[in-house]
Design a protein around this motif. Structure first.
Motif, PDB file in Angstrom:
ATOM      1  N   LYS A  23     -13.783  74.173  -2.332  1.00  0.00           N
ATOM      2  CA  LYS A  23     -13.568  73.516  -3.626  1.00  0.00           C
ATOM      3  C   LYS A  23     -13.808  74.476  -4.787  1.00  0.00           C
ATOM      4  O   LYS A  23     -13.165  74.373  -5.828  1.00  0.00           O
ATOM      5  CB  LYS A  23     -14.476  72.292  -3.764  1.00  0.00           C
ATOM      6  CG  LYS A  23     -14.008  71.112  -2.950  1.00  0.00           C
ATOM      7  CD  LYS A  23     -14.896  69.909  -3.219  1.00  0.00           C
ATOM      8  CE  LYS A  23     -14.357  68.671  -2.562  1.00  0.00           C
ATOM      9  NZ  LYS A  23     -15.163  67.482  -2.874  1.00  0.00           N
ATOM     10  N   GLN A  24     -14.717  75.418  -4.593  1.00  0.00           N
ATOM     11  CA  GLN A  24     -14.990  76.404  -5.638  1.00  0.00           C
ATOM     12  C   GLN A  24     -13.810  77.379  -5.774  1.00  0.00           C
ATOM     13  O   GLN A  24     -13.505  77.833  -6.869  1.00  0.00           O
ATOM     14  CB  GLN A  24     -16.272  77.167  -5.311  1.00  0.00           C
ATOM     15  CG  GLN A  24     -16.704  78.133  -6.386  1.00  0.00           C
ATOM     16  CD  GLN A  24     -17.994  78.840  -6.013  1.00  0.00           C
ATOM     17  OE1 GLN A  24     -18.384  78.897  -4.854  1.00  0.00           O
ATOM     18  NE2 GLN A  24     -18.657  79.399  -7.005  1.00  0.00           N
ATOM     19  N   GLN A  25     -13.150  77.673  -4.674  1.00  0.00           N
ATOM     20  CA  GLN A  25     -12.017  78.609  -4.706  1.00  0.00           C
ATOM     21  C   GLN A  25     -10.846  78.016  -5.488  1.00  0.00           C
ATOM     22  O   GLN A  25     -10.249  78.681  -6.323  1.00  0.00           O
ATOM     23  CB  GLN A  25     -11.554  78.968  -3.283  1.00  0.00           C
ATOM     24  CG  GLN A  25     -12.627  79.557  -2.390  1.00  0.00           C
ATOM     25  CD  GLN A  25     -13.370  80.703  -3.044  1.00  0.00           C
ATOM     26  OE1 GLN A  25     -12.776  81.685  -3.462  1.00  0.00           O
ATOM     27  NE2 GLN A  25     -14.682  80.558  -3.138  1.00  0.00           N
ATOM     28  N   VAL A  26     -10.500  76.793  -5.158  1.00  0.00           N
ATOM     29  CA  VAL A  26      -9.384  76.101  -5.813  1.00  0.00           C
ATOM     30  C   VAL A  26      -9.747  74.626  -5.947  1.00  0.00           C
ATOM     31  O   VAL A  26      -9.511  73.839  -5.044  1.00  0.00           O
ATOM     32  CB  VAL A  26      -8.054  76.257  -5.029  1.00  0.00           C
ATOM     33  CG1 VAL A  26      -7.401  77.588  -5.277  1.00  0.00           C
ATOM     34  CG2 VAL A  26      -8.247  76.042  -3.538  1.00  0.00           C
ATOM     35  N   PRO A  27     -10.326  74.234  -7.065  1.00  0.00           N
ATOM     36  CA  PRO A  27     -10.764  72.842  -7.234  1.00  0.00           C
ATOM     37  C   PRO A  27      -9.655  71.826  -6.956  1.00  0.00           C
ATOM     38  O   PRO A  27      -9.890  70.794  -6.358  1.00  0.00           O
ATOM     39  CB  PRO A  27     -11.222  72.784  -8.684  1.00  0.00           C
ATOM     40  CG  PRO A  27     -11.574  74.192  -9.026  1.00  0.00           C
ATOM     41  CD  PRO A  27     -10.640  75.055  -8.228  1.00  0.00           C
ATOM     42  N   THR A  85      -5.124  72.071   0.716  1.00  0.00           N
ATOM     43  CA  THR A  85      -3.987  72.937   1.042  1.00  0.00           C
ATOM     44  C   THR A  85      -4.484  74.300   1.496  1.00  0.00           C
ATOM     45  O   THR A  85      -3.946  74.881   2.447  1.00  0.00           O
ATOM     46  CB  THR A  85      -3.059  73.079  -0.180  1.00  0.00           C
ATOM     47  OG1 THR A  85      -2.593  71.776  -0.546  1.00  0.00           O
ATOM     48  CG2 THR A  85      -1.882  73.985   0.114  1.00  0.00           C
ATOM     49  N   LEU A  86      -5.509  74.818   0.849  1.00  0.00           N
ATOM     50  CA  LEU A  86      -6.079  76.105   1.250  1.00  0.00           C
ATOM     51  C   LEU A  86      -6.662  76.019   2.652  1.00  0.00           C
ATOM     52  O   LEU A  86      -6.439  76.909   3.483  1.00  0.00           O
ATOM     53  CB  LEU A  86      -7.144  76.560   0.255  1.00  0.00           C
ATOM     54  CG  LEU A  86      -7.851  77.875   0.572  1.00  0.00           C
ATOM     55  CD1 LEU A  86      -6.867  79.025   0.691  1.00  0.00           C
ATOM     56  CD2 LEU A  86      -8.907  78.173  -0.485  1.00  0.00           C
ATOM     57  N   ILE A  87      -7.394  74.959   2.941  1.00  0.00           N
ATOM     58  CA  ILE A  87      -7.952  74.778   4.284  1.00  0.00           C
ATOM     59  C   ILE A  87      -6.818  74.722   5.305  1.00  0.00           C
ATOM     60  O   ILE A  87      -6.872  75.352   6.362  1.00  0.00           O
ATOM     61  CB  ILE A  87      -8.834  73.513   4.350  1.00  0.00           C
ATOM     62  CG1 ILE A  87     -10.105  73.713   3.514  1.00  0.00           C
ATOM     63  CG2 ILE A  87      -9.191  73.171   5.793  1.00  0.00           C
ATOM     64  CD1 ILE A  87     -10.931  72.448   3.328  1.00  0.00           C
TER      65      ILE A  87
END
Length: 90
Positions: free
Chosen positions: A60-64, A69-71
């Protein structure tokens, strides 16, 4: 001072087609559209996944907005890399 999204949309809505600068978009022809393909993204399956709180907080810190989608991207990359390894072992 930046203008609001609503003001930007109002300005865009008042523009005529002739006011639009297409210089950065190359012209297309019938041949281009004959070779065009439609890429429909796969439907995502909603799941419940238990993740350590610190792992979730990091994503969540990487892309709130877009951490899921990142996971998914990380998991997909891991899957593809390991599929290749399994194929090479056969």
């Amino acid at each position: 001072m930046a203008i609001s999204k609503e003001e930007q949309l109002k300005i865009l809505g008042q523009m005529q087609d002739s006011d639009i600068d297409y210089s950065d978009a190359p012209a297309t022809n019938a041949e281009f559209w004959q070779k065009a393909t439609l890429n429909i993204p796969p439907v995502k399956v909603p799941v419940t996944l238990r993740i350590d709180p610190n792992v979730l907080a990091w994503y969540k810190q990487q892309v709130p907005r877009g951490y899921q989608t990142l996971i998914n991207t990380v998991l997909k990359k891991y899957m593809i890399e390991h599929q290749t390894e399994e194929t090479n072992r056969m």
